[in-house]
Design an enzyme around this catalytic site. Structure first.
Site, PDB file in Angstrom:
ATOM      1  N   ARG A 218       0.846  -1.181   0.000  1.00  0.00           N
ATOM      2  CA  ARG A 218       0.000   0.000   0.000  1.00  0.00           C
ATOM      3  C   ARG A 218       0.887   1.239   0.000  1.00  0.00           C
ATOM      4  NH1 ARG A 218      -2.132  -3.650   3.722  1.00  0.00           N
ATOM      5  NH2 ARG A 218      -4.281  -4.332   3.287  1.00  0.00           N
TER       6      ARG A 218
ATOM      7  N   LYS B  45      -1.372  -2.501   7.529  1.00  0.00           N
ATOM      8  CA  LYS B  45      -2.632  -1.951   8.005  1.00  0.00           C
ATOM      9  C   LYS B  45      -3.034  -2.618   9.313  1.00  0.00           C
ATOM     10  CE  LYS B  45      -7.247  -0.980   6.107  1.00  0.00           C
ATOM     11  NZ  LYS B  45      -8.121  -1.222   4.932  1.00  0.00           N
TER      12      LYS B  45
ATOM     13  N   HIS C 133      -2.808   2.135  -5.613  1.00  0.00           N
ATOM     14  CA  HIS C 133      -3.465   0.926  -5.117  1.00  0.00           C
ATOM     15  C   HIS C 133      -3.731  -0.068  -6.239  1.00  0.00           C
ATOM     16  CE1 HIS C 133      -5.383  -0.892  -1.599  1.00  0.00           C
ATOM     17  NE2 HIS C 133      -6.253  -1.415  -2.440  1.00  0.00           N
TER      18      HIS C 133
ATOM     19  N   ARG D 177      -1.352  -2.958  -6.650  1.00  0.00           N
ATOM     20  CA  ARG D 177      -1.537  -4.125  -5.768  1.00  0.00           C
ATOM     21  C   ARG D 177      -2.313  -5.212  -6.500  1.00  0.00           C
ATOM     22  NH1 ARG D 177      -1.535  -4.403  -0.340  1.00  0.00           N
ATOM     23  NH2 ARG D 177      -3.732  -5.054  -0.176  1.00  0.00           N
TER      24      ARG D 177
ATOM     25  N   HIS E  61      -3.752  -9.218   3.859  1.00  0.00           N
ATOM     26  CA  HIS E  61      -5.149  -9.233   4.278  1.00  0.00           C
ATOM     27  C   HIS E  61      -5.281  -9.985   5.602  1.00  0.00           C
ATOM     28  CE1 HIS E  61      -6.741  -8.608  -0.080  1.00  0.00           C
ATOM     29  NE2 HIS E  61      -6.382  -7.484   0.499  1.00  0.00           N
TER      30      HIS E  61
ATOM     31  N   TYR F  58     -10.062 -12.315  -5.789  1.00  0.00           N
ATOM     32  CA  TYR F  58      -9.058 -12.544  -6.819  1.00  0.00           C
ATOM     33  C   TYR F  58      -9.177 -13.931  -7.433  1.00  0.00           C
ATOM     34  CZ  TYR F  58      -6.765  -8.293  -5.236  1.00  0.00           C
ATOM     35  OH  TYR F  58      -6.492  -7.001  -4.928  1.00  0.00           O
TER      36      TYR F  58
END
Length: 513
Positions: free
Chosen positions: A364, A388, A457, A460, A483, A492
């Site tokens: 990110r 994150k 982004h 990614r 994640h 995905y």
């Protein structure tokens, strides 16, 4: 110059004719040459009168004669001061004297001070600017502005204790309207001076107005978000996100005489009307966040006795719809982004390393901005990412990413950077790039490559789909993307066309084992 009488019985008469020839060869005008020869003649007579010889002539002797001429004539620039410098050059060219080395006019950024209340602070300002990596010219101009401020404050009878925003504004205005010496650049330079004054405590930060008493809705929001963070373990960022969704609903509730919100009229139908109205114009994911936030608020209101029944189950979710496929730049487009970086400049080396880092490791923008020099572990080929939700990830360091970082760190990163961020600004202050700065790098390269608008982004998505296309699993893609849950990465799966093609039954064949 036949009318010039240089045949004097003095020690320097032998140099009169060579001086005249040298002046002619040096393309000095006839009038200036004549006056130079006359000045030399008078100087030669003075030397003879003092009993000095040609070997005694040096710059000090000439300067002494010039000072005497100033005193005699009462002029600051007598003829000797104007024309004997040419004589110095002539005598030095013929080996009669050795010129002193020129005096350095460098002041290391320090301006001339005129006894003001900020004189000592101005000297500290110079060191502060140099430490921040500002260019030498900028250091001088900002320090001169501070010196003028100090002088102006002295003329106004103001001291350091009088420094405030209003005084700085009056100074800038005086610099713009001065009839003698206008300095309109002070309006720009005072911004940097203000930063220094704030950093050193000489200028108090602007006083904020006293906070207004929170409304009943704001008080309840504070209680609820505190419950989410302390009891539910929700991150502060997610708590603020849910607070944003429900604030409008609470603001519509009535308030009793004791400043308490009235929940009597709240039911599932009223909440659904609010959700339908508030969610207009938002994406499916945002509307789902809205519903989750409202359900969480109503559950908490039931647990705390504000409503007499649990109604969260009655809040309807938005109509299901397949989310859009993740879409990122193609491999060719990524290569175009990389090629758009001019690697002959420090900025190009930095920008190229950023694009390669994001497109290969699916970072990110905030993670790139937070990357520090201490996070690069060259000896075992890995780097630590601060992800994150305060997650710390350890990722491998591919060779192409490592080479791009080495090229940038060796030839592009400023040597005087103020912190240990990997990617820094190239103009002072030399601090780390923000997440917006990283996104701006990608957008700038995309515009230069003719790709239109490309967000950081989106790279990614390119990295994640590349993992699956190469035969990687969703677990591997999840680890790369950072994640927290696998279901977030499930989107995905629909981009893995190779794996999906094996599930398609051939035409005319009955599905089965």
């Amino acid at each position: 110059m036949a009318d010039v009488d240089v045949n004097r019985a003095d020690v320097l008469e032998a140099w009169a004719e060579p001086l005249e020839a040298w002046l002619t060869d040096s393309a000095i005008s006839e009038g200036r040459s004549r006056r130079t020869v006359l000045a030399f003649s008078r100087f030669s007579a003075w030397v003879t009168g003092r009993g000095l010889g040609a070997e005694d002539v040096n710059e000090d002797v000439i300067d002494e004669y010039v000072d005497l001429e100033r005193q005699r004539s009462g002029s600051r620039v007598p003829a000797a001061a104007q024309y004997l410098p040419l004589v110095k050059r002539f005598l030095a060219a013929h080996g009669v004297l050795v010129l002193r080395p020129p005096l350095s006019r460098r002041r290391d950024g320090r301006p001339r001070l005129r006894e003001g209340p900020l004189d000592e602070a101005v000297l500290d300002l110079v060191g502060w600017l140099q430490g921040q990596g500002y260019a030498a010219g900028t250091v001088v101009s900002v320090a001169c502005t501070a010196a003028r401020l100090s002088s102006w404050m002295a003329a106004q009878g103001s001291g350091v204790q009088d420094l405030d925003a209003a005084l700085l504004a009056r100074f800038v205005a005086s610099q713009a309207r001065s009839r003698r010496r206008r300095h309109p650049s002070s309006a720009r330079r005072i911004v940097t001076v203000r930063k220094f004054l704030l950093a050193t405590g000489l200028l108090a930060p602007p006083s904020l107005p006293p906070p207004e008493a929170p409304t009943p809705a704001e008080q309840l929001l504070q209680e609820w978000t505190a419950h989410l963070c302390t009891q539910r373990g929700v991150s502060r960022g997610w708590a603020n996100e849910t607070r944003r969704w429900v604030a409008g609903f609470l603001a519509e509730l009535a308030v009793d005489s004791d400043r308490n919100l009235i929940w009597d009229g709240v039911d599932a139908a009223a909440v659904n009307r609010y959700v339908a109205r508030q969610g207009q114009g938002y994406s499916l994911a945002s509307r789902r966040h809205l519903v989750s936030a409202m359900r969480g608020l109503l559950d908490w209101a039931f647990l705390t006795g504000r409503v007499n029944c649990s109604m969260s189950a009655g809040i309807l979710r938005p109509a299901p719809a397949a989310p859009a496929l993740p879409h990122g730049p193609t491999t060719v487009q990524v290569q175009a982004l990389i090629a758009a970086a001019d690697t002959s400049t420090p900025a190009g080396l930095r920008d190229r390393a950023i694009v390669i880092l994001i497109s290969r490791l699916a970072l990110r923008a905030g993670e790139v901005a937070a990357l520090g020099l201490d996070d690069l572990h060259w000896h075992d080929g890995r780097l630590v990412i601060h992800g994150k939700g305060e997650r710390v990830l350890t990722l491998p360091l591919p060779s192409d990413v490592g080479q791009a970082l080495v090229d940038y760190l060796r030839d592009g990163r400023p040597a005087g950077a103020a912190d240990r961020a990997v990617f820094t600004r190239l103009r002072p202050p030399l601090v780390g790039l923000s997440s917006k700065g990283v996104s701006g790098v990608v957008a700038h390269l995309a515009a230069g490559a003719g790709l239109g608008t490309v967000h950081a982004h989106a790279l990614r998505h390119t990295a994640a789909t590349a993992v699956l296309a190469a035969g990687g699993s969703l677990i591997e893609a999840r680890e790369l993307l950072g994640h927290a849950r696998t279901d977030t990465t499930m989107v995905y799966a629909r981009t893995d066309l190779v794996a999906l093609r094996e599930l398609v039954t051939s035409w005319g064949k009955v599905p089965g084992p």
